[in-house]
Motif scaffolding. Structure first.
Motif, PDB file in Angstrom:
ATOM      1  N   GLN B  34       0.815  -1.205   0.000  1.00 24.28           N
ATOM      2  CA  GLN B  34       0.000   0.000   0.000  1.00 24.28           C
ATOM      3  C   GLN B  34       0.855   1.265   0.000  1.00 24.28           C
ATOM      4  O   GLN B  34       0.562   2.231  -0.670  1.00 24.28           O
ATOM      5  CB  GLN B  34      -0.912  -0.005   1.229  1.00 24.28           C
ATOM      6  CG  GLN B  34      -1.948   1.094   1.259  1.00 24.28           C
ATOM      7  CD  GLN B  34      -2.889   1.005   0.073  1.00 24.28           C
ATOM      8  OE1 GLN B  34      -3.270  -0.064  -0.343  1.00 24.28           O
ATOM      9  NE2 GLN B  34      -3.249   2.129  -0.505  1.00 24.28           N
ATOM     10  N   ARG B  35       1.931   1.231   0.760  1.00 24.04           N
ATOM     11  CA  ARG B  35       2.738   2.451   0.909  1.00 24.04           C
ATOM     12  C   ARG B  35       4.029   2.393   0.112  1.00 24.04           C
ATOM     13  O   ARG B  35       4.980   3.100   0.406  1.00 24.04           O
ATOM     14  CB  ARG B  35       3.046   2.682   2.392  1.00 24.04           C
ATOM     15  CG  ARG B  35       1.829   3.023   3.182  1.00 24.04           C
ATOM     16  CD  ARG B  35       1.338   4.403   2.818  1.00 24.04           C
ATOM     17  NE  ARG B  35      -0.112   4.452   2.899  1.00 24.04           N
ATOM     18  CZ  ARG B  35      -0.845   5.336   2.245  1.00 24.04           C
ATOM     19  NH1 ARG B  35      -0.299   6.236   1.487  1.00 24.04           N
ATOM     20  NH2 ARG B  35      -2.147   5.327   2.369  1.00 24.04           N
ATOM     21  N   LYS B  72     -16.071  15.626   2.925  1.00 26.65           N
ATOM     22  CA  LYS B  72     -17.321  15.830   2.178  1.00 26.65           C
ATOM     23  C   LYS B  72     -17.600  17.320   1.996  1.00 26.65           C
ATOM     24  O   LYS B  72     -18.042  17.764   0.947  1.00 26.65           O
ATOM     25  CB  LYS B  72     -18.482  15.170   2.920  1.00 26.65           C
ATOM     26  CG  LYS B  72     -18.614  13.717   2.550  1.00 26.65           C
ATOM     27  CD  LYS B  72     -19.998  13.167   2.840  1.00 26.65           C
ATOM     28  CE  LYS B  72     -20.034  11.685   2.522  1.00 26.65           C
ATOM     29  NZ  LYS B  72     -20.256  10.847   3.692  1.00 26.65           N
ATOM     30  N   LYS B  75     -15.412  19.219  -0.610  1.00 24.57           N
ATOM     31  CA  LYS B  75     -15.530  18.859  -2.032  1.00 24.57           C
ATOM     32  C   LYS B  75     -15.635  20.069  -2.942  1.00 24.57           C
ATOM     33  O   LYS B  75     -15.267  20.010  -4.106  1.00 24.57           O
ATOM     34  CB  LYS B  75     -16.750  17.970  -2.235  1.00 24.57           C
ATOM     35  CG  LYS B  75     -16.425  16.550  -1.884  1.00 24.57           C
ATOM     36  CD  LYS B  75     -17.050  15.548  -2.786  1.00 24.57           C
ATOM     37  CE  LYS B  75     -16.457  14.187  -2.481  1.00 24.57           C
ATOM     38  NZ  LYS B  75     -17.366  13.340  -1.763  1.00 24.57           N
ATOM     39  N   PRO B  78     -11.516  22.110  -4.502  1.00 25.91           N
ATOM     40  CA  PRO B  78     -10.641  21.052  -5.001  1.00 25.91           C
ATOM     41  C   PRO B  78      -9.189  21.198  -4.543  1.00 25.91           C
ATOM     42  O   PRO B  78      -8.514  20.210  -4.286  1.00 25.91           O
ATOM     43  CB  PRO B  78     -10.748  21.168  -6.512  1.00 25.91           C
ATOM     44  CG  PRO B  78     -11.681  22.256  -6.801  1.00 25.91           C
ATOM     45  CD  PRO B  78     -12.221  22.814  -5.550  1.00 25.91           C
ATOM     46  N   ASP B  82      -6.738  18.323  -2.807  1.00 28.04           N
ATOM     47  CA  ASP B  82      -5.389  17.979  -3.276  1.00 28.04           C
ATOM     48  C   ASP B  82      -4.380  18.137  -2.149  1.00 28.04           C
ATOM     49  O   ASP B  82      -3.528  17.281  -1.919  1.00 28.04           O
ATOM     50  CB  ASP B  82      -4.961  18.907  -4.429  1.00 28.04           C
ATOM     51  CG  ASP B  82      -5.766  18.665  -5.680  1.00 28.04           C
ATOM     52  OD1 ASP B  82      -6.505  17.665  -5.705  1.00 28.04           O
ATOM     53  OD2 ASP B  82      -5.667  19.480  -6.601  1.00 28.04           O
ATOM     54  N   GLU B  89      -0.094  11.884   2.402  1.00 33.19           N
ATOM     55  CA  GLU B  89       1.057  11.141   1.877  1.00 33.19           C
ATOM     56  C   GLU B  89       2.304  11.421   2.705  1.00 33.19           C
ATOM     57  O   GLU B  89       3.081  10.525   2.998  1.00 33.19           O
ATOM     58  CB  GLU B  89       1.320  11.512   0.415  1.00 33.19           C
ATOM     59  CG  GLU B  89       0.348  10.926  -0.582  1.00 33.19           C
ATOM     60  CD  GLU B  89       0.276   9.405  -0.526  1.00 33.19           C
ATOM     61  OE1 GLU B  89       1.266   8.763  -0.112  1.00 33.19           O
ATOM     62  OE2 GLU B  89      -0.779   8.854  -0.876  1.00 33.19           O
ATOM     63  N   ALA B 195       3.400  25.062  -5.563  1.00 34.52           N
ATOM     64  CA  ALA B 195       2.524  25.772  -6.492  1.00 34.52           C
ATOM     65  C   ALA B 195       3.289  26.078  -7.769  1.00 34.52           C
ATOM     66  O   ALA B 195       4.444  26.501  -7.739  1.00 34.52           O
ATOM     67  CB  ALA B 195       2.036  27.059  -5.859  1.00 34.52           C
TER      68      ALA B 195
END
Lengths: 246, 317
Positions: B34-35, B72, B75, B78, B82, B89, B195
């Protein structure tokens, strides 16, 4: 053996350029790619130099585009009866399956390669992370391979072009749909959440979404590769059965 | 009959084996690997710096990293989604290098997750969402047996310092030896490259804007001058006899008319500017989208022509 495969592959790949439909499909694919990159979420208001929207939409675009390419592979041969001719040739089923798969995959790869102006544009407008974009393109190609393998497999189950398209389209769409929360929300509540999360891991969207920022999960690559290999194996089994039973 | 049945059932069985094999293999891959990630970003955004790795490797008691996020509700933002994915992560990266000491948990704080919400309400900062009465949570907690550290709200504009902040948190909660790891903590570099703005596009935009600025400046200058004239005429009219006053009143009307025209001109120039900025976007989009199928058509035509020249018949086996 190699040369036989090569001849089969060449014949299959070039057959895409003999008729008009693939060209129209290619154009549609490219137009929709461009539109998804710029219009779905306004590229300029987001103001980021990347191809995020383009890649997010791609699984859905493939679900439409790939079945239209792969529907011919086996279904047409069975419809016309030319499959009997193919069976009479001194080539193994494995070679036939691989040739059909590779030729369709190459065509999709060509379509993907032709989206390069999008990459050029983001490079002109800003300073994108080209390594991440290259990785996304590579995994996108692999994802296309997965869809193509499924499409070719489902095409072998049908002896009618339209049926092949509808079945492959439904199959590819299902592979996408299990990954989005929208569907999961509508499933009955007695299905346990853990099962749904596991189900999600078998979707293309889930496995492809993660790499958008340039982070590639090994399990995603494994998923796409195994999808290709198992679909091709199943395809070989089905064609073998047709060969024996006639 | 018997043999035919056998032949029919055998491939079916193989297909089932294949499907089961596919599912099982992927389940294994998903749980074990998974990682196991490859970081293809130019600046290794998803990889910890050597110093952070050292710190997480030095942790010698269990630490829990909790990410509280209202997925939720977020949403509609966006970029926040991200960003949360990137933060997650990064947290898992710490877990990877900690020899099992650090554990990561993501908790979705929805509108109804009452107990958790109550528990953390004092520490986390809820941002009210416009148009709804919901609050968006995006907090972080590092918890060890004895101490707790919180980030009330993980601010997206401080992403450059995120790794340093996280390392400092872990360092504090794990009560690492200050003399040993202070230097490492200090030298965790800032990262400014998350960015990637559309710099050239902004340049083009501002170029258009300056081009129009010159015109608007000229017009506003003219307008100011007209105003001065008007004031001058007015004062002059007050000090003269009737006949010249009539003449001056006409002048005044003329100046007023010119002012109206100039104002309209300013407005027109502004509209033109807006249109040109919008056109800039449109042209870039249309050019890009147009080139793509153009290439495809050209390629298709070339292939078609070559095939027609060489054989004219589909390739036979």
């Amino acid at each position: 053996m190699k040369s036989k495969l090569l001849v089969l592959y060449k014949r299959e790949f070039l057959s895409y350029f003999n008729i008009t439909a693939p060209y129209a499909l290619l154009l549609t694919f490219l137009l929709l790619s461009g539109i998804s990159a710029f219009y779905f979420e306004n590229f300029f208001t987001r103001g980021q130099a990347d191809l995020l929207e383009f890649f997010t939409f791609q699984p859905w675009l493939y679900a439409l585009f790939v079945p239209a390419i792969t529907m011919r592979s086996w279904a047409e041969e069975q419809e016309k009866g030319s499959i009997e001719l193919l069976f009479s040739l001194p080539v193994s089923t494995k070679e036939m399956v691989i040739a059909k798969f590779l030729s369709a995959w190459s065509f999709v790869a060509l379509a993907l390669a032709l989206t390069f102006p999008l990459w050029l544009t983001v490079n002109y407008l800003g300073n994108p992370d080209n390594f991440a974009i290259a990785a996304s393109y590579a995994v996108s190609l692999l994802m296309a391979g997965g869809f193509v393998a499924v499409g070719v497999l489902l095409s072998s189950c049908c002896n009618n072009l339209l049926l092949a398209f509808i079945l492959s389209f439904a199959g590819c769409l299902l592979l996408n749909l299990v990954g989005i929360n929208l569907l999961i929300d509508y499933l009955p509540s007695w299905i346990s959440k853990d099962l749904l999360i596991i189900l999600k891991e078998f979707s293309v969207t889930y496995n492809f979404d993660a790499i958008n920022g340039g982070l590639v999960k090994f399990s995603s690559i494994f998923y796409f590769l195994s999808l290709i290999i198992f679909s091709l194996a199943a395809n070989t089994v089905i064609i073998d059965r047709k060969k024996v039973n006639g | 009959m018997e043999s035919k049945k056998l032949k029919n059932s055998l491939p079916g069985l193989v297909l089932v084996y294949l499907a089961v094999g596919f599912l099982l293999l992927n389940l294994l891959a998903n749980s074990w690997l998974q990682r196991f990630n490859f970081d293809f970003t130019e600046n290794k955004l998803y990889t910890l710096s050597a110093n952070s790795k050292k710190i997480s490797a030095a942790v010698n008691k269990p630490i829990m990293l909790k990410l509280y996020f209202s997925k939720k509700i977020a949403k509609t933002y966006p970029y926040l989604l991200d960003y949360a994915a990137r933060v997650e992560e990064l947290l898992f990266e710490y877990q990877k290098f900690s020899n099992g000491k650090i554990r990561v948990e993501t908790i979705e704080l929805g509108p109804f997750s009452g107990a958790e919400l109550q528990l953390v309400n004092d520490q986390l900062l809820g941002i009210p969402v416009e148009g709804t009465n919901e609050e968006l949570y995006f907090g972080l907690a590092a918890i060890s047996e004895k101490t707790k550290e919180y980030i009330p709200f993980v601010e997206p504009n401080k992403e450059a310092e995120l790794e340093r902040t996280l390392s400092a948190m872990i360092y504090k909660v794990a009560t690492l030896d200050a003399s040993k790891y202070a230097a490492e903590l200090k030298s965790i570099a800032k990262r400014e490259d998350y960015a990637r703005p559309l710099t050239k596009f902004k340049e083009l935009q501002s170029y258009t804007q300056t081009k129009y600025q010159v015109r608007t400046d000229a017009l506003t200058q003219k307008l100011a001058k007209l105003k001065e004239d008007l004031a001058a005429v007015k004062t002059e009219r007050a000090n003269t006899d009737d006949q010249t006053a009539q003449q001056l009143a006409k002048d005044e009307e003329l100046i007023k008319l010119e002012m109206i025209v100039t104002k309209a001109e300013v407005k027109a120039v502004k509209e033109e500017l807006n249109r040109e900025v919008a056109d800039l976007e449109k042209n870039i989009q249309l050019l890009t989208i147009g080139i793509v199928p153009g290439f495809a058509l050209m390629l298709g035509f070339m292939l078609w022509w070559q095939r027609k020249k060489s054989c004219g018949e589909p390739v036979a086996l």
